[in-house]
Motif scaffolding. Structure first.
Motif, PDB file in Angstrom:
ATOM      1  N   ILE A  70       0.830  -1.205   0.000  1.00  0.00           N
ATOM      2  CA  ILE A  70       0.000   0.000   0.000  1.00  0.00           C
ATOM      3  C   ILE A  70       0.867   1.258   0.000  1.00  0.00           C
ATOM      4  O   ILE A  70       0.695   2.150  -0.836  1.00  0.00           O
ATOM      5  N   GLU A  72       3.934   1.438  -0.770  1.00  0.00           N
ATOM      6  CA  GLU A  72       4.811   1.430  -1.945  1.00  0.00           C
ATOM      7  C   GLU A  72       4.039   1.736  -3.230  1.00  0.00           C
ATOM      8  O   GLU A  72       4.621   1.785  -4.310  1.00  0.00           O
ATOM      9  N   GLU A  73       2.727   1.941  -3.074  1.00  0.00           N
ATOM     10  CA  GLU A  73       1.846   2.263  -4.198  1.00  0.00           C
ATOM     11  C   GLU A  73       1.906   1.192  -5.294  1.00  0.00           C
ATOM     12  O   GLU A  73       1.970   1.487  -6.482  1.00  0.00           O
ATOM     13  N   LYS A  74       1.853  -0.055  -4.859  1.00  0.00           N
ATOM     14  CA  LYS A  74       1.768  -1.167  -5.797  1.00  0.00           C
ATOM     15  C   LYS A  74       0.564  -0.976  -6.705  1.00  0.00           C
ATOM     16  O   LYS A  74      -0.513  -0.598  -6.250  1.00  0.00           O
ATOM     17  N   GLU A  75       0.733  -1.220  -7.984  1.00  0.00           N
ATOM     18  CA  GLU A  75      -0.295  -0.914  -8.971  1.00  0.00           C
ATOM     19  C   GLU A  75      -1.646  -1.563  -8.633  1.00  0.00           C
ATOM     20  O   GLU A  75      -1.740  -2.775  -8.486  1.00  0.00           O
ATOM     21  N   LYS A  78      -4.634  -0.115  -3.941  1.00  0.00           N
ATOM     22  CA  LYS A  78      -5.604   0.660  -3.167  1.00  0.00           C
ATOM     23  C   LYS A  78      -7.040   0.349  -3.602  1.00  0.00           C
ATOM     24  O   LYS A  78      -7.933   0.201  -2.764  1.00  0.00           O
ATOM     25  N   ASP A 276      -2.866   7.471   2.828  1.00  0.00           N
ATOM     26  CA  ASP A 276      -3.281   6.327   2.016  1.00  0.00           C
ATOM     27  C   ASP A 276      -4.428   5.555   2.659  1.00  0.00           C
ATOM     28  O   ASP A 276      -5.410   5.209   1.993  1.00  0.00           O
ATOM     29  N   ASP A 279      -7.742   7.473   2.594  1.00  0.00           N
ATOM     30  CA  ASP A 279      -8.338   7.382   1.260  1.00  0.00           C
ATOM     31  C   ASP A 279      -9.056   6.050   1.080  1.00  0.00           C
ATOM     32  O   ASP A 279     -10.204   5.991   0.630  1.00  0.00           O
TER      33      ASP A 279
END
Length: 295
Positions: A70, A72-75, A78, A276, A279
């Motif tokens: 999360i 690491e903003e893995k594609e 979210k 994060d 959101d």
């Protein structure tokens, strides 16, 4: 050593470790489900007074959603977690034409690890004023939603549960959704875990300052609590770090107990964690209570 944790899944793990997996815990059931993209849900149900006593938590349902990547903003991660939250919430909240909901953001916005509740609440779509304006008694696409951020007792001088009870009397919601920061025993869960429960919550628990519980008995409406572990007891980290040297670990534990050193620590990226997860939780709530607007 007694570990501080607000997570039912961690309490279950501690008991399983003590039992060495030899027997099930009376009055406690558990099931797991894998969602898309590596998102996992663990559902724990406490069904008896015996289970309540062993778990040290009220009878009810506890859902833990876990996902790596999360921060690491893995594609796509979210969106996948938001979907899982919405699916689990819909099992606890039945949307219908007349549904009224109150969202409560617990915590102190001025203290970053304790600001999850207020930040999340600010992102939920509030609609009660629209229902009043148009004199509507319900809607097929969205719920009648009110919201309060009651602050903390140190700044208001009032018990948070009392404030919420008065707000419930005013807006008459069917369901109260409270969001708060929690404490974890495992540092890995500080950036990967969300807990949902239908048993309510004790505000301030994550910061070691537990107040009057917020539940159906104290506020007069069904309470769904959503929390994310944002802090961990420093003694837990010390104990784990010394796990391979039991003599040193026992000496540290004795020192801590003797001098009552209690410290709560958080992650260095707590700002991003709050952004994060607020959101994700807000979007999961919006999808649940406003199904005609959010999909």
């Amino acid at each position: 050593m007694k570990y501080r944790t607000d997570l039912a899944i961690e309490r279950k793990e501690i008991l399983d470790g003590e039992n060495k997996g030899a027997a099930e815990i009376e009055g406690v059931t558990m099931e797991k489900e894998d969602y898309e993209g590596g998102v996992k849900a663990t559902r724990i149900a406490i069904t008896s007074l015996a289970g309540e006593a062993r778990m040290e938590k009220p009878m009810g349902n506890y859902i833990t959603i876990e996902a790596e990547g999360i921060l690491e903003e893995k594609e796509g991660i979210k969106d996948k977690v938001e979907h899982a939250i919405a699916v689990e919430l819909k099992k606890l909240i039945n949307f219908h034409y007349h549904l009224k909901v109150m969202v409560v953001g617990l915590g102190n916005r001025a203290v970053t690890p304790d600001s999850l509740g207020p930040v999340t609440a600010s992102k939920v779509r509030i609609t009660r004023h629209l229902f009043i304006m148009f004199e509507a008694d319900g809607d097929d696409e969205m719920s009648c939603v009110s919201c309060i951020v009651p602050g903390v007792t140190a700044t208001t001088g009032m018990e948070t549960a009392d404030i919420i009870k008065k707000a419930v009397e005013l807006s008459e919601p069917e369901v109260v959704i409270v969001i708060d920061s929690l404490a974890a025993r495992d540092i890995e869960r500080v950036s990967t875990t969300i807990q949902i429960t239908d048993t309510g919550i004790s505000p301030g628990g994550g910061m070691g300052n537990t107040r009057t519980g917020i539940n159906e008995d104290t506020v007069g409406a069904k309470v769904i609590a959503i929390g994310v572990p944002t802090v961990i007891d420093a003694t837990t980290i010390i104990r784990d770090a010394l796990a391979d040297n039991m003599d040193s670990a026992e000496s540290i534990e004795k020192y801590i107990e003797e001098y009552d050193r209690q410290m709560i620590v958080t992650s260095t990226d707590i700002d991003m964690l709050i952004k994060d997860f607020s959101d994700i939780i807000a979007n999961g709530i919006n999808k649940t209570i406003h199904p005609g607007i959010y999909s």
